[in-house]
Each structure stands twice: as structure tokens, then as C-alpha cells.
Design a protein around this motif. Structure first.
Motif, PDB file in Angstrom:
ATOM      1  N   ALA A  74       4.284  -6.569  -4.600  1.00 59.10           N
ATOM      2  CA  ALA A  74       5.575  -7.197  -3.822  1.00 59.10           C
ATOM      3  C   ALA A  74       5.968  -6.161  -3.359  1.00 59.10           C
ATOM      4  O   ALA A  74       6.227  -5.280  -3.714  1.00 59.10           O
ATOM      5  N   ILE A  75       6.816  -6.570  -2.316  1.00 56.36           N
ATOM      6  CA  ILE A  75       7.806  -5.430  -1.335  1.00 56.36           C
ATOM      7  C   ILE A  75       9.105  -5.859  -1.650  1.00 56.36           C
ATOM      8  O   ILE A  75       9.668  -6.952  -1.386  1.00 56.36           O
ATOM      9  N   ASN A  76       9.669  -4.967  -2.675  1.00 57.86           N
ATOM     10  CA  ASN A  76      11.429  -5.155  -2.857  1.00 57.86           C
ATOM     11  C   ASN A  76      11.945  -3.717  -2.699  1.00 57.86           C
ATOM     12  O   ASN A  76      11.101  -2.933  -3.098  1.00 57.86           O
ATOM     13  N   GLY A  77      12.828  -3.722  -2.200  1.00 55.07           N
ATOM     14  CA  GLY A  77      13.688  -2.418  -2.004  1.00 55.07           C
ATOM     15  C   GLY A  77      14.131  -2.243  -0.930  1.00 55.07           C
ATOM     16  O   GLY A  77      14.350  -3.095   0.152  1.00 55.07           O
ATOM     17  N   THR A  78      14.781  -0.814  -0.660  1.00 58.30           N
ATOM     18  CA  THR A  78      15.546  -0.748   0.626  1.00 58.30           C
ATOM     19  C   THR A  78      14.674  -0.417   1.846  1.00 58.30           C
ATOM     20  O   THR A  78      13.386  -0.407   1.507  1.00 58.30           O
ATOM     21  N   VAL A  79      15.170  -0.197   2.825  1.00 61.31           N
ATOM     22  CA  VAL A  79      14.342  -0.107   4.183  1.00 61.31           C
ATOM     23  C   VAL A  79      13.418   1.261   4.040  1.00 61.31           C
ATOM     24  O   VAL A  79      12.305   1.327   4.606  1.00 61.31           O
ATOM     25  N   ALA A  80      14.126   2.285   3.444  1.00 59.92           N
ATOM     26  CA  ALA A  80      13.375   3.546   3.275  1.00 59.92           C
ATOM     27  C   ALA A  80      12.106   3.351   2.442  1.00 59.92           C
ATOM     28  O   ALA A  80      10.997   4.065   2.423  1.00 59.92           O
ATOM     29  N   GLU A  81      12.368   2.506   1.320  1.00 62.64           N
ATOM     30  CA  GLU A  81      10.975   2.478   0.437  1.00 62.64           C
ATOM     31  C   GLU A  81      10.106   1.386   1.037  1.00 62.64           C
ATOM     32  O   GLU A  81       8.771   1.713   0.927  1.00 62.64           O
ATOM     33  N   VAL A  82      10.415   0.389   1.862  1.00 65.10           N
ATOM     34  CA  VAL A  82       9.500  -0.455   2.741  1.00 65.10           C
ATOM     35  C   VAL A  82       8.623   0.640   3.516  1.00 65.10           C
ATOM     36  O   VAL A  82       7.741   0.341   3.639  1.00 65.10           O
ATOM     37  N   GLN A  83       9.447   1.487   4.229  1.00 63.55           N
ATOM     38  CA  GLN A  83       8.687   2.184   5.336  1.00 63.55           C
ATOM     39  C   GLN A  83       7.883   3.286   4.591  1.00 63.55           C
ATOM     40  O   GLN A  83       6.768   3.563   5.146  1.00 63.55           O
ATOM     41  N   ALA A  84       8.228   3.801   3.469  1.00 65.28           N
ATOM     42  CA  ALA A  84       7.302   4.720   2.828  1.00 65.28           C
ATOM     43  C   ALA A  84       6.148   4.104   2.451  1.00 65.28           C
ATOM     44  O   ALA A  84       4.915   4.989   2.383  1.00 65.28           O
ATOM     45  N   ALA A  85       6.400   2.959   2.025  1.00 65.46           N
ATOM     46  CA  ALA A  85       4.930   2.076   1.308  1.00 65.46           C
ATOM     47  C   ALA A  85       4.048   1.928   2.480  1.00 65.46           C
ATOM     48  O   ALA A  85       2.875   1.951   2.482  1.00 65.46           O
ATOM     49  N   LEU A  86       4.609   1.624   3.913  1.00 64.37           N
ATOM     50  CA  LEU A  86       4.054   1.175   4.874  1.00 64.37           C
ATOM     51  C   LEU A  86       3.270   2.254   5.563  1.00 64.37           C
ATOM     52  O   LEU A  86       2.068   2.511   6.056  1.00 64.37           O
ATOM     53  N   ILE A  87       4.058   3.726   5.580  1.00 66.51           N
ATOM     54  CA  ILE A  87       3.321   4.772   5.935  1.00 66.51           C
ATOM     55  C   ILE A  87       2.090   5.037   5.044  1.00 66.51           C
ATOM     56  O   ILE A  87       1.080   5.660   5.474  1.00 66.51           O
ATOM     57  N   ALA A  88       2.311   5.214   3.790  1.00 65.58           N
ATOM     58  CA  ALA A  88       1.355   5.480   2.676  1.00 65.58           C
ATOM     59  C   ALA A  88       0.032   4.341   2.935  1.00 65.58           C
ATOM     60  O   ALA A  88      -1.031   4.947   2.959  1.00 65.58           O
ATOM     61  N   ALA A  89       0.290   3.306   3.354  1.00 63.71           N
ATOM     62  CA  ALA A  89      -0.948   2.214   3.508  1.00 63.71           C
ATOM     63  C   ALA A  89      -1.422   2.607   4.712  1.00 63.71           C
ATOM     64  O   ALA A  89      -2.876   2.413   4.749  1.00 63.71           O
ATOM     65  N   LYS A  90      -0.712   3.003   5.658  1.00 66.31           N
ATOM     66  CA  LYS A  90      -1.571   3.237   7.099  1.00 66.31           C
ATOM     67  C   LYS A  90      -2.276   4.489   6.669  1.00 66.31           C
ATOM     68  O   LYS A  90      -3.150   4.946   7.792  1.00 66.31           O
ATOM     69  N   HIS A  91      -2.345   5.347   5.783  1.00 68.59           N
ATOM     70  CA  HIS A  91      -3.198   6.649   5.584  1.00 68.59           C
ATOM     71  C   HIS A  91      -4.443   5.953   5.092  1.00 68.59           C
ATOM     72  O   HIS A  91      -5.556   6.848   4.916  1.00 68.59           O
ATOM     73  N   GLN A  92      -4.668   4.968   4.581  1.00 67.26           N
ATOM     74  CA  GLN A  92      -6.036   4.314   4.251  1.00 67.26           C
ATOM     75  C   GLN A  92      -6.675   3.691   5.503  1.00 67.26           C
ATOM     76  O   GLN A  92      -6.061   3.623   6.371  1.00 67.26           O
ATOM     77  N   SER A  93      -8.076   3.627   4.891  1.00 67.45           N
ATOM     78  CA  SER A  93      -8.694   2.999   6.235  1.00 67.45           C
ATOM     79  C   SER A  93      -8.306   1.545   6.751  1.00 67.45           C
ATOM     80  O   SER A  93      -8.537   1.008   7.727  1.00 67.45           O
ATOM     81  N   ARG A  94      -8.060   0.856   5.739  1.00 69.29           N
ATOM     82  CA  ARG A  94      -7.883  -0.823   5.741  1.00 69.29           C
ATOM     83  C   ARG A  94      -6.375  -0.984   4.811  1.00 69.29           C
ATOM     84  O   ARG A  94      -6.566  -0.418   3.793  1.00 69.29           O
ATOM     85  N   TYR A  95      -5.640  -1.807   5.036  1.00 72.32           N
ATOM     86  CA  TYR A  95      -4.654  -2.188   4.360  1.00 72.32           C
ATOM     87  C   TYR A  95      -4.534  -3.833   4.496  1.00 72.32           C
ATOM     88  O   TYR A  95      -4.624  -4.453   5.193  1.00 72.32           O
ATOM     89  N   LEU A  96      -3.853  -4.235   3.645  1.00 74.33           N
ATOM     90  CA  LEU A  96      -3.722  -5.840   3.539  1.00 74.33           C
ATOM     91  C   LEU A  96      -2.264  -6.244   3.519  1.00 74.33           C
ATOM     92  O   LEU A  96      -1.429  -5.706   2.521  1.00 74.33           O
ATOM     93  N   LEU A  97      -1.659  -7.036   4.246  1.00 76.44           N
ATOM     94  CA  LEU A  97      -0.278  -7.363   4.494  1.00 76.44           C
ATOM     95  C   LEU A  97      -0.203  -9.032   4.177  1.00 76.44           C
ATOM     96  O   LEU A  97      -1.095  -9.729   4.580  1.00 76.44           O
ATOM     97  N   ARG A  98       0.915  -9.502   3.267  1.00 75.74           N
ATOM     98  CA  ARG A  98       1.003 -10.686   3.085  1.00 75.74           C
ATOM     99  C   ARG A  98       2.484 -10.948   3.543  1.00 75.74           C
ATOM    100  O   ARG A  98       3.234 -10.528   3.388  1.00 75.74           O
ATOM    101  N   PHE A  99       2.351 -12.053   4.352  1.00 75.04           N
ATOM    102  CA  PHE A  99       3.425 -12.814   5.223  1.00 75.04           C
ATOM    103  C   PHE A  99       3.948 -13.996   4.704  1.00 75.04           C
ATOM    104  O   PHE A  99       2.961 -14.705   4.315  1.00 75.04           O
ATOM    105  N   SER A 100       5.251 -14.141   4.651  1.00 69.59           N
ATOM    106  CA  SER A 100       5.875 -15.525   4.620  1.00 69.59           C
ATOM    107  C   SER A 100       6.267 -16.073   5.956  1.00 69.59           C
ATOM    108  O   SER A 100       6.826 -15.350   6.885  1.00 69.59           O
ATOM    109  N   THR A 101       5.696 -17.036   6.203  1.00 70.05           N
ATOM    110  CA  THR A 101       5.743 -17.605   7.819  1.00 70.05           C
ATOM    111  C   THR A 101       6.784 -18.857   7.581  1.00 70.05           C
ATOM    112  O   THR A 101       6.738 -19.847   8.672  1.00 70.05           O
TER     113      THR A 101
END
Length: 115
Positions: free
Chosen positions: A56-83
């Protein structure tokens, strides 16, 4: 990849990480988890990211961005969205001709002389 049973209004999308030359999705908003630009048809503008690689993604903008940057260093990453509430038909744009006609009517109405 196995199909998971997701609650209504949620979508999971798998994206490519470091091998892609550009970002597929750009996030913004107060918490940094709202899609503001998407170059992939699987993700729509306005969706909210609620999980990244199953966490789950909870936290400040900086924490969310840091998690995204770390995920983008993997070959594939999975995102779940609320629509929820984001799947509405778009408003039809006014044509240029009808806009000009409306402006002309306003001008004529404002310049008309009553006797």
C-alpha cells in the motif's frame, strides 16, 4: 501473470522499468499519487495509485516518489490504481463555428438599441 480478483473500481497494471526509455506514467497531486499524464492506454489520467508491487502507498510526496524511483530500477513493476468515479464519458467540445456564432450573438445583444 495470474489474474487476481480485484474489488470493483481497482485496476492492476504491470509496467516496464529501467529498460524503458521514458516514464509511462507521471504522478502529481497533493499526495503525489494521482496520474497527471499517461503514455500508455492501460492507465488513465485522474486515477489514484493505491499500491506499488503489492504494498500500500501511504505517506508524503517524497516517500511516494522515492518508492516509484526504486520500483523503476526493476525490470518490471506492478501498480494498483483506484478508478472510482473516473470512468465518465468526456464532455463534447464545442465546435469552433458554434463558439463564433455564440460570441456574435452576445455582441449583437449587447449593442442593440431599444427605442
Amino acid at each position: 501473470m495470474e489474474a487476481m480478483d480485484l474489488p470493483d473500481g481497482q485496476v492492476e497494471v504491470e509496467l516496464r522499468g529501467f529498460s524503458a526509455c521514458r516514464d509511462h506514467v507521471t504522478f502529481g497531486g497533493r499526495n503525489g499519487n494521482v496520474v497527471i499524464k499517461s503514455t500508455t492506454p492501460e492507465v488513465l489520467k485522474g486515477w489514484r495509485m493505491i499500491a506499488l508491487n503489492g504494498q500500500a502507498i501511504n505517506g508524503t510526496v517524497a516517500e511516494v516518489q522515492a518508492a516509484l524511483i526504486a520500483a523503476k530500477h526493476q525490470s518490471r513493476y506492478l501498480l494498483r490504481f483506484s478508478t472510482a468515479g473516473q470512468c465518465r464519458p468526456r464532455r463534447r467540445k464545442r465546435s469552433r463555428v458554434s463558439s463564433l456564432a455564440a460570441m456574435t450573438r452576445k455582441r449583437l445583444a449587447s449593442h442593440s438599441v431599444t427605442t
